[in-house]
Scaffold this motif. Sequence first.
Motif, mmCIF file in Angstrom:
data_model
loop_
_atom_site.group_PDB
_atom_site.id
_atom_site.type_symbol
_atom_site.label_atom_id
_atom_site.label_comp_id
_atom_site.label_asym_id
_atom_site.label_seq_id
_atom_site.Cartn_x
_atom_site.Cartn_y
_atom_site.Cartn_z
ATOM 1 N N MET A 1 0.845 -1.253 -0.013
ATOM 2 C CA MET A 1 0.022 0.121 0.133
ATOM 3 C C MET A 1 0.787 1.306 0.140
ATOM 4 N N LYS A 2 0.526 2.194 -0.483
ATOM 5 C CA LYS A 2 1.146 3.589 -0.755
ATOM 6 C C LYS A 2 0.736 4.479 0.285
ATOM 7 N N TYR A 3 1.777 5.081 1.044
ATOM 8 C CA TYR A 3 1.576 6.101 2.237
ATOM 9 C C TYR A 3 2.343 7.428 1.940
ATOM 10 N N GLY A 41 8.987 17.559 5.217
ATOM 11 C CA GLY A 41 8.909 16.093 6.172
ATOM 12 C C GLY A 41 7.738 15.570 5.409
ATOM 13 N N ASN A 42 7.726 15.207 4.387
ATOM 14 C CA ASN A 42 6.482 14.549 3.492
ATOM 15 C C ASN A 42 7.147 13.529 2.941
ATOM 16 N N ILE A 43 7.320 12.309 3.421
ATOM 17 C CA ILE A 43 7.831 11.044 2.859
ATOM 18 C C ILE A 43 6.800 10.230 2.340
ATOM 19 N N LEU A 44 6.814 9.842 1.107
ATOM 20 C CA LEU A 44 6.124 8.909 0.401
ATOM 21 C C LEU A 44 6.800 7.487 0.168
ATOM 22 N N VAL A 80 -5.105 11.042 1.785
ATOM 23 C CA VAL A 80 -4.540 12.442 1.477
ATOM 24 C C VAL A 80 -5.452 12.827 0.203
ATOM 25 N N PHE A 81 -5.837 12.053 -0.548
ATOM 26 C CA PHE A 81 -6.659 12.582 -1.632
ATOM 27 C C PHE A 81 -8.031 13.265 -1.036
ATOM 28 N N LYS A 169 0.973 18.808 -4.140
ATOM 29 C CA LYS A 169 2.132 18.424 -4.778
ATOM 30 C C LYS A 169 2.228 16.947 -4.306
ATOM 31 N N ILE A 170 1.962 16.551 -3.183
ATOM 32 C CA ILE A 170 2.085 15.119 -2.599
ATOM 33 C C ILE A 170 0.963 14.372 -3.717
ATOM 34 N N LEU A 171 -0.146 14.692 -3.973
ATOM 35 C CA LEU A 171 -0.546 13.808 -4.725
ATOM 36 C C LEU A 171 -0.385 13.763 -5.947
ATOM 37 N N LYS A 172 0.351 14.793 -6.655
ATOM 38 C CA LYS A 172 0.874 14.791 -8.091
ATOM 39 C C LYS A 172 2.077 13.733 -7.946
ATOM 40 N N LYS A 173 2.834 13.788 -6.868
ATOM 41 C CA LYS A 173 3.790 12.620 -6.876
ATOM 42 C C LYS A 173 3.603 11.131 -6.495
ATOM 43 N N PHE A 174 2.285 11.054 -5.883
ATOM 44 C CA PHE A 174 1.855 9.619 -5.707
ATOM 45 C C PHE A 174 2.016 8.865 -6.984
#
Length: 174
Positions: A1-3, A41-44, A80-81, A169-174
């Motif tokens: 799963m992606k986090y 501090g946002n790590i995927l 997140v979405f 930006k996080i969503l775009k990188k997921f």
Amino acid sequence: MKYCAFLRGVNVRGTTIKMVAASKVFADVGMHNVSFVLATGNILFSSDKNLGELKRILENALSERFNYEAYLFIKTEREVFDIFNKNPFVKAEDFHIYACVGTKGIEVTLLEKFNNSIKFPDEKGKIENETFYWQISKGNTLDSNFGKVLGRKELKDRLTSRNINTLEKILKKF
């Protein structure tokens, strides 16, 4: 799963951590597809471990590696979405919008503290789908009574906040 792991208190008030180094810690403890978004501090990452186990493993590894008391809050890609899409405020050039990510029930505590704070004109707070959102005019974030509440040490293990633009930006990188 992606986090996405949202780290609290990094690269502010003297706690400086390079995201490349933090990402390596995640990889070293078995996380996959590790990357980061911005220096805040946002790590995927991906993992098959359960959330409680992930939180414990990652906080312990970060604390040990960087010699600080690490706190992080983990959300799935879907969460997140949802946080991004449930934002109750309209994006405007003159305002920042923040979403608070944290422990279950923190949104109620934050709404109470927001309602009891002295506010700037047009400063707003609202709960939507178990997330507290805060809108503040640009230039007033750090001077805001409520902004100071978010930085209090007694809340450090319960929440962190992110600008809605960061979530995008996080969503775009997921």
